[in-house]
Design a protein around this motif. Structure first.
Motif, PDB file in Angstrom:
ATOM      1  N   PHE A  17      -5.145  13.545 -15.793  1.00  0.00           N
ATOM      2  CA  PHE A  17      -4.201  12.442 -15.704  1.00  0.00           C
ATOM      3  C   PHE A  17      -3.973  12.043 -14.246  1.00  0.00           C
ATOM      4  N   ILE A  18      -3.771  13.061 -13.393  1.00  0.00           N
ATOM      5  CA  ILE A  18      -3.496  12.762 -11.983  1.00  0.00           C
ATOM      6  C   ILE A  18      -4.711  12.110 -11.324  1.00  0.00           C
ATOM      7  N   LEU A  19      -5.888  12.595 -11.723  1.00  0.00           N
ATOM      8  CA  LEU A  19      -7.120  11.994 -11.200  1.00  0.00           C
ATOM      9  C   LEU A  19      -7.172  10.515 -11.562  1.00  0.00           C
ATOM     10  N   LEU A  28       5.918  13.678 -11.798  1.00  0.00           N
ATOM     11  CA  LEU A  28       6.868  13.684 -12.917  1.00  0.00           C
ATOM     12  C   LEU A  28       6.296  14.366 -14.148  1.00  0.00           C
ATOM     13  N   LEU A  29       4.983  14.316 -14.289  1.00  0.00           N
ATOM     14  CA  LEU A  29       4.338  14.879 -15.471  1.00  0.00           C
ATOM     15  C   LEU A  29       4.834  16.302 -15.725  1.00  0.00           C
ATOM     16  N   GLY A  30       4.894  17.084 -14.663  1.00  0.00           N
ATOM     17  CA  GLY A  30       5.376  18.439 -14.826  1.00  0.00           C
ATOM     18  C   GLY A  30       6.838  18.583 -14.466  1.00  0.00           C
ATOM     19  N   ALA A  31       7.286  17.723 -13.542  1.00  0.00           N
ATOM     20  CA  ALA A  31       8.608  17.924 -12.970  1.00  0.00           C
ATOM     21  C   ALA A  31       9.725  17.421 -13.871  1.00  0.00           C
ATOM     22  N   ALA A  32       9.324  16.680 -14.901  1.00  0.00           N
ATOM     23  CA  ALA A  32      10.367  16.172 -15.771  1.00  0.00           C
ATOM     24  C   ALA A  32      10.859  17.249 -16.727  1.00  0.00           C
ATOM     25  N   VAL A  33      10.359  18.467 -16.535  1.00  0.00           N
ATOM     26  CA  VAL A  33      10.611  19.501 -17.539  1.00  0.00           C
ATOM     27  C   VAL A  33      12.086  19.791 -17.766  1.00  0.00           C
ATOM     28  N   LEU A  34      12.868  19.821 -16.683  1.00  0.00           N
ATOM     29  CA  LEU A  34      14.291  20.118 -16.866  1.00  0.00           C
ATOM     30  C   LEU A  34      14.964  19.034 -17.682  1.00  0.00           C
ATOM     31  N   VAL A  35      14.581  17.787 -17.370  1.00  0.00           N
ATOM     32  CA  VAL A  35      15.164  16.668 -18.103  1.00  0.00           C
ATOM     33  C   VAL A  35      14.714  16.726 -19.556  1.00  0.00           C
ATOM     34  N   VAL A  89      -4.625   8.603 -12.270  1.00  0.00           N
ATOM     35  CA  VAL A  89      -3.603   7.865 -11.524  1.00  0.00           C
ATOM     36  C   VAL A  89      -4.093   7.566 -10.112  1.00  0.00           C
ATOM     37  N   TYR A  90      -4.699   8.579  -9.460  1.00  0.00           N
ATOM     38  CA  TYR A  90      -5.124   8.358  -8.080  1.00  0.00           C
ATOM     39  C   TYR A  90      -6.256   7.350  -7.998  1.00  0.00           C
ATOM     40  N   MET A  91      -7.110   7.366  -9.037  1.00  0.00           N
ATOM     41  CA  MET A  91      -8.191   6.386  -9.056  1.00  0.00           C
ATOM     42  C   MET A  91      -7.606   4.983  -9.160  1.00  0.00           C
ATOM     43  N   THR A  92      -6.610   4.857 -10.043  1.00  0.00           N
ATOM     44  CA  THR A  92      -5.944   3.566 -10.189  1.00  0.00           C
ATOM     45  C   THR A  92      -5.317   3.151  -8.865  1.00  0.00           C
ATOM     46  N   VAL A  93      -4.686   4.121  -8.200  1.00  0.00           N
ATOM     47  CA  VAL A  93      -4.066   3.828  -6.909  1.00  0.00           C
ATOM     48  C   VAL A  93      -5.106   3.277  -5.931  1.00  0.00           C
ATOM     49  N   ASP A  94      -6.272   3.932  -5.882  1.00  0.00           N
ATOM     50  CA  ASP A  94      -7.314   3.475  -4.970  1.00  0.00           C
ATOM     51  C   ASP A  94      -7.760   2.060  -5.289  1.00  0.00           C
ATOM     52  N   ILE A  95      -7.916   1.791  -6.584  1.00  0.00           N
ATOM     53  CA  ILE A  95      -8.365   0.451  -6.976  1.00  0.00           C
ATOM     54  C   ILE A  95      -7.298  -0.582  -6.618  1.00  0.00           C
ATOM     55  N   LEU A  96      -6.045  -0.233  -6.914  1.00  0.00           N
ATOM     56  CA  LEU A  96      -4.954  -1.158  -6.590  1.00  0.00           C
ATOM     57  C   LEU A  96      -4.880  -1.415  -5.089  1.00  0.00           C
ATOM     58  N   PRO A  99       0.777  -1.243   0.000  1.00  0.00           N
ATOM     59  CA  PRO A  99       0.000   0.000   0.000  1.00  0.00           C
ATOM     60  C   PRO A  99       0.811   1.298   0.000  1.00  0.00           C
ATOM     61  N   PRO A 100       1.773   1.488   0.919  1.00  0.00           N
ATOM     62  CA  PRO A 100       2.515   2.748   0.850  1.00  0.00           C
ATOM     63  C   PRO A 100       3.325   2.884  -0.433  1.00  0.00           C
ATOM     64  N   ILE A 101       3.805   1.754  -0.951  1.00  0.00           N
ATOM     65  CA  ILE A 101       4.579   1.820  -2.183  1.00  0.00           C
ATOM     66  C   ILE A 101       3.688   2.304  -3.326  1.00  0.00           C
ATOM     67  N   ILE A 102       2.470   1.767  -3.383  1.00  0.00           N
ATOM     68  CA  ILE A 102       1.537   2.187  -4.436  1.00  0.00           C
ATOM     69  C   ILE A 102       1.255   3.682  -4.324  1.00  0.00           C
ATOM     70  N   THR A 103       1.064   4.140  -3.091  1.00  0.00           N
ATOM     71  CA  THR A 103       0.794   5.563  -2.901  1.00  0.00           C
ATOM     72  C   THR A 103       1.930   6.411  -3.453  1.00  0.00           C
ATOM     73  N   LEU A 104       3.150   6.054  -3.094  1.00  0.00           N
ATOM     74  CA  LEU A 104       4.288   6.867  -3.516  1.00  0.00           C
ATOM     75  C   LEU A 104       4.455   6.815  -5.025  1.00  0.00           C
ATOM     76  N   VAL A 105       4.280   5.636  -5.609  1.00  0.00           N
ATOM     77  CA  VAL A 105       4.424   5.516  -7.060  1.00  0.00           C
ATOM     78  C   VAL A 105       3.372   6.387  -7.748  1.00  0.00           C
ATOM     79  N   GLY A 106       2.146   6.352  -7.237  1.00  0.00           N
ATOM     80  CA  GLY A 106       1.096   7.185  -7.806  1.00  0.00           C
ATOM     81  C   GLY A 106       1.467   8.659  -7.724  1.00  0.00           C
ATOM     82  N   PHE A 107       1.971   9.038  -6.569  1.00  0.00           N
ATOM     83  CA  PHE A 107       2.358  10.428  -6.378  1.00  0.00           C
ATOM     84  C   PHE A 107       3.479  10.824  -7.342  1.00  0.00           C
ATOM     85  N   LEU A 108       4.506   9.975  -7.445  1.00  0.00           N
ATOM     86  CA  LEU A 108       5.646  10.272  -8.315  1.00  0.00           C
ATOM     87  C   LEU A 108       5.193  10.417  -9.763  1.00  0.00           C
TER      88      LEU A 108
END
Lengths: 550, 319
Positions: free
Chosen positions: B298-300, B256-263, B302-309, B243-252
């Motif tokens: 997209f984030i919505l 990343l969607l926006g944060a990957a910009v520098l890369v 992802v979070y829905m998927t997280v909840d289902i998982l 469970p906590p791993i799924i949460t963090l992966v969902g969050f990441l």
């Protein structure tokens, strides 16, 4: 190969130490044969559990066998290659531990968990494993095993979970079973069922069973031989009958006496018995509390219309198995839970309708000692702060006055004064209970609820706590509601007993009367499930009915 | 969703800068600016603009980018696969590496992996992603020459594979276009490695803690006492740590969607993050709104998927 008739388990000169510290087990010597049940008794910290883990060579980190040897069927466990050790664990020597709910994987179905133990030892096809598991489930008395196969541990009761753990131990057909306080914390009725099951299975299959416990009642009912462990040494080992007749060592006698503590039936003469004419201190009518569970799907009637009265100086025991609603009832009385309906009159005032701030003034007169003292005590406070906290309710301002009061309370519950500077985790379980009691008494209450004050305590400590409560009754004229499933303690404490089942009071009367002539079948069952050590030991047959009424 | 639209619409208009001025350049005459503003509808009251915007979105029209002159939807659809491909592979690598390292470190406590992971755990999070990217480019591309050039998703001389999913690797595989596959896979290595190195640290630390706790718990000890093989024990402990791993992966993922910009910028990736930054710099209101909307959706998701998982991972939880 091992010689044909070597004992099932031999422990020779076993010494185990952690680091360079003093040994936890010191020169243990004993043997266990097939078809024999040996009980080991000792108080918390005596090293019993370390022994079981040494037998399957899974000592906690830092622990090591510094001398001696453990042999299963003549083979030294420590010298086996890793793969054989794995086959030994569960395959030949099965462990049943305390608190089954923690021993099961919370996210896997219990059927698959038992199945994977079988698979690890006796590879078989999926369907075979499934049918074997269901078979064993049925043998250990799990009702509707096909449906239970798919259940998750959190959906089971404690007793059911314990059965699953026993099934897990039996499934690979081991030769030796180590039961380490396997029934600690279970209700007396469930405990009797589980032990009956374990012992009868052991006899049926000719297994060796090592039964570790601190309850001499269990020993006297189920074991062939008993060993007493004190401070890591086996100080006595002999057949149970001989032990009960004349224990050899001082310590064994102490244990035995503590286990026999009971009646000293209450002094029935004159002024002790509360006069019926006085207005009752507490008058409860038709108290109800329901919980909605399963997202509104089901309603649990935890307390279903109970009524009772309690006079000044009287102690009422509320007895029942877990889930009977007794703790909920106690919490409703103190408004720790909001009751749904009913009436609670305390000293002439209806308290259920009071608002929070009105009731707060009455709080000091109604106190509670919680079930889990360690959970109820703030771990970051010293005992002195814990005890003086409730004193604020009484309005005593002066620091010196308060300090004197804390000292008085510490003395009152017979704690050594040095504990004042300690934190809860530095105290023993018995001392924690005493701190909890001191906290409850700090405000000079008229009425105290004791919620399971003796659960999970060693026998001697339990006896001490009971003594303390009795003394407080006599000295302070305390009125108390004593919530428990431990009938022994009730007998020596309570004036009256109310037996609860499924949220209702099924029987209510004077203590001696209930013990001598219980009317309800349920009460008889509760009484029969107790395992007093001086009961008739004919044939060690599993107990069924009432045979202990003397 | 409406809340997101409302908030972004007004927040974006708080940004300084006039798109008309930027579009026309410093030499623009005031008249030209006024007429352009008129054309873009910027002179109407903000409420009128908002209602018009809502109406358009409801019809699937996110507006036209002021800067690229393309419909925003088209711009986003072109760029989204680039970013998604990048972060999907990066997350996959992050999860595999983070969890595998953490599990090995716990199971073989005091071993080489354990010690290395401690050092990495300290360093990760302290190093910014662009720095890692620059180091990787410098050593692997410039000095050693083993990595391809950091210019886009595929060799400029190769035509991109026919669009099926928008993921070059998958598309080229599906169409059997091996040149494109090798080139696009090679191009992915450095940016994915960068994101993985930066993000796997957090996941590894979390997994170490959670898995370490579970691994020491009573039921695992009991499983061992029952003679279960170590592989079964590790699997069961890992399932309990999910469970906590799924949460963090969902969050990441969302992050990343926006944060990957520098890369994205460093590797000239042409993804969503880059597009969004450009939109901000150019006061490109419709583009920015479109990006935020898509990101929120997209984030919505992802979070829905997280909840289902979650419910699959832990039967005690009912979503």
């Amino acid at each position: 190969m091992a010689p044909e008739r070597s004992p099932l388990l031999e422990v020779e000169d076993l010494t185990i130490a952690f680091g360079d510290g003093a040994p936890v087990l010191d020169g243990l010597n004993f043997a266990l044969n097939r078809n024999e049940i040996v009980g080991l008794v000792g108080e918390t910290g005596a090293g019993k559990s370390i022994l079981t883990r040494a037998i399957i060579d899974l000592l906690p980190k830092g622990g090591a066998i510094t001398a001696g040897d453990i042999r299963v069927e003549g083979q030294s466990v420590g010298k086996l290659p890793e793969a054989r050790k794995r086959a030994l664990r569960g395959g030949e020597v099965a462990l049943i531990g305390t608190n089954a709910k923690l021993l099961l994987d919370p996210v896997a179905t219990v059927g698959s968990q038992v199945g994977r133990v079988l698979k690890a030892h006796r590879p078989a096809s999926r369907t075979e494993i499934r049918s074997r598991v269901i078979d064993v489930f049925r043998q250990v008395g799990i009702v509707n095993p096909e449906a239970r196969y798919e259940a998750f541990p959190h959906e089971l009761s404690g007793g059911m979970a314990q059965r699953v753990v026993i099934a897990m131990a039996l499934i690979a057909e081991p030769k030796l079973i180590l039961a380490d306080d396997a029934t600690l914390g279970l209700d007396a009725t469930i405990q009797a069922q589980v032990l009956d099951l374990l012992v009868s299975k052991g006899r049926e299959l000719g297994l060796g069973v090592l039964l570790i416990t601190h309850d001499l009642g269990i020993i006297s009912h189920y074991c062939d031989r008993v060993g007493i462990i004190q401070g890591g040494r086996l100080i006595e080992l002999k057949p149970v009958d001989q032990f009960l007749d004349k224990p050899e060592t001082e310590y064994s006698r102490l244990l035995l006496d503590a286990a026999k503590v009971r009646p000293a039936p209450r002094d029935q003469s004159g002024d002790d018995a509360p006069a019926a004419s006085i207005q009752p201190l507490l008058d409860v009518k038709e108290l109800r509390k329901t919980f909605v569970v399963d997202g509104g799907q089901a309603v649990v009637r935890a307390v279903d219309g109970i009524s009772f009265r309690l006079c000044k100086g009287e102690t009422l025991a509320l007895v029942g198995e877990s889930g009977s609603g007794k703790t909920t009832a106690g919490q409703c009385l103190l408004k720790l839970l909001q009751a749904d309906s009913g009436s609670v009159m305390f000293d002439g005032t209806e308290i259920l309708g009071l608002r929070e701030h009105e009731f707060r003034r009455m709080r000091r007169r109604l106190q509670v000692v919680f079930q889990e003292p360690y959970v109820a005590l703030n771990p970051r406070w010293q005992v002195v702060d814990l005890i003086s906290e409730p004193l604020a309710l009484t309005g005593q301002r002066g620091g010196a006055e308060r300090a004197a009061e804390v000292t008085r309370l510490i003395d009152l519950v017979h704690l050594p004064r040095r504990v004042a500077g300690l934190y809860p985790h530095q105290l023993t379980a018995g001392e924690q209970k005493r701190v909890g009691i001191a906290r409850a008494l700090a405000t000079g209450p008229d009425f105290v609820v004791f919620d399971e004050p003796t659960t999970a305590l060693d026998i001697r400590v339990r006896a001490q706590i009971i003594d303390l409560v009795r003394e407080l009754q006599a000295r302070m004229g305390l009125s108390a509601l004593f919530i428990t499933h431990d009938l022994n303690s009730v007998r020596s404490l309570a004036h009256n007993v109310a037996v609860m089942r499924h949220g209702k009071i099924v029987e209510h009367g004077e203590t001696e009367q209930i013990f001598a002539r219980p009317k309800e079948a349920y009460t008889r069952m509760l009484l029969a499930a107790e395992l007093p050590i001086e009961a008739n030991r004919s044939g060690k047959a599993p107990k069924t009915e009432l045979e202990f009424v003397r | 969703m409406f809340g997101v639209m409302f908030a972004t619409f007004f927040l974006i208009r708080l940004l300084p800068g006039d798109p008309a001025l930027l579009l026309l350049g410093n030499m623009a005459t005031p008249e030209a600016i006024v007429s352009l503003r008129e054309r873009l509808g910027l002179n109407d009251s903000i409420w009128v603009q908002f209602v018009r915007y809502l109406d358009n979105v409801a019809h699937g029209d996110l507006g036209t980018s002021i800067f690229t002159s393309n419909p925003v939807l088209q711009d986003l659809l072109e760029r989204a696969p680039a970013t998604l491909e990048l972060i999907c592979w990066a997350m996959l690598a992050t999860v595999i590496i983070g969890v595998a390292v953490a599990v090995t470190a716990v199971v073989r406590r005091g071993g080489a992996v354990d010690r290395a992971s401690r050092i990495y755990g300290l360093a990760a999070g302290a190093i910014p992603d662009f720095w890692v990217a620059l180091l990787l480019i410098y050593f692997l591309f410039y000095l050693l020459g083993v990595a391809p050039a950091p210019f886009g998703r595929i060799d400029a001389l190769l035509p991109p594979p026919n669009r099926i999913t928008g993921f070059y690797i998958i598309d080229s595989l599906l169409t059997g276009n091996w040149d494109a596959f090798i080139s696009s896979a090679g191009r992915l290595v450095l940016p994915v490695l960068t994101l993985t190195i930066v993000n796997a640290g957090a996941l590894m630390k979390l997994t170490r803690t959670v898995f370490g706790d579970v691994y020491r718990s009573d039921f695992i000890r009991h499983a061992r006492a029952s003679g279960l093989p170590e592989s079964v024990i590790v699997r069961s402990a890992l399932r309990n740590s999910l469970p906590p791993i799924i949460t963090l992966v969902g969050f990441l993922f969302g992050f990343l969607l926006g944060a990957a910009v520098l890369v994205e910028t460093l590797f000239a990736w042409g993804g969503l993050g880059q597009y969004a930054v450009q939109a901000v710099v150019n006061s490109d209101y419709p583009a920015l709104q479109g990006f935020v909307l898509v990101a929120a959706a997209f984030i919505l998701l992802v979070y829905m998927t997280v909840d289902i998982l979650y419910e699959f991972a832990d039967p005690r939880i009912k979503v």
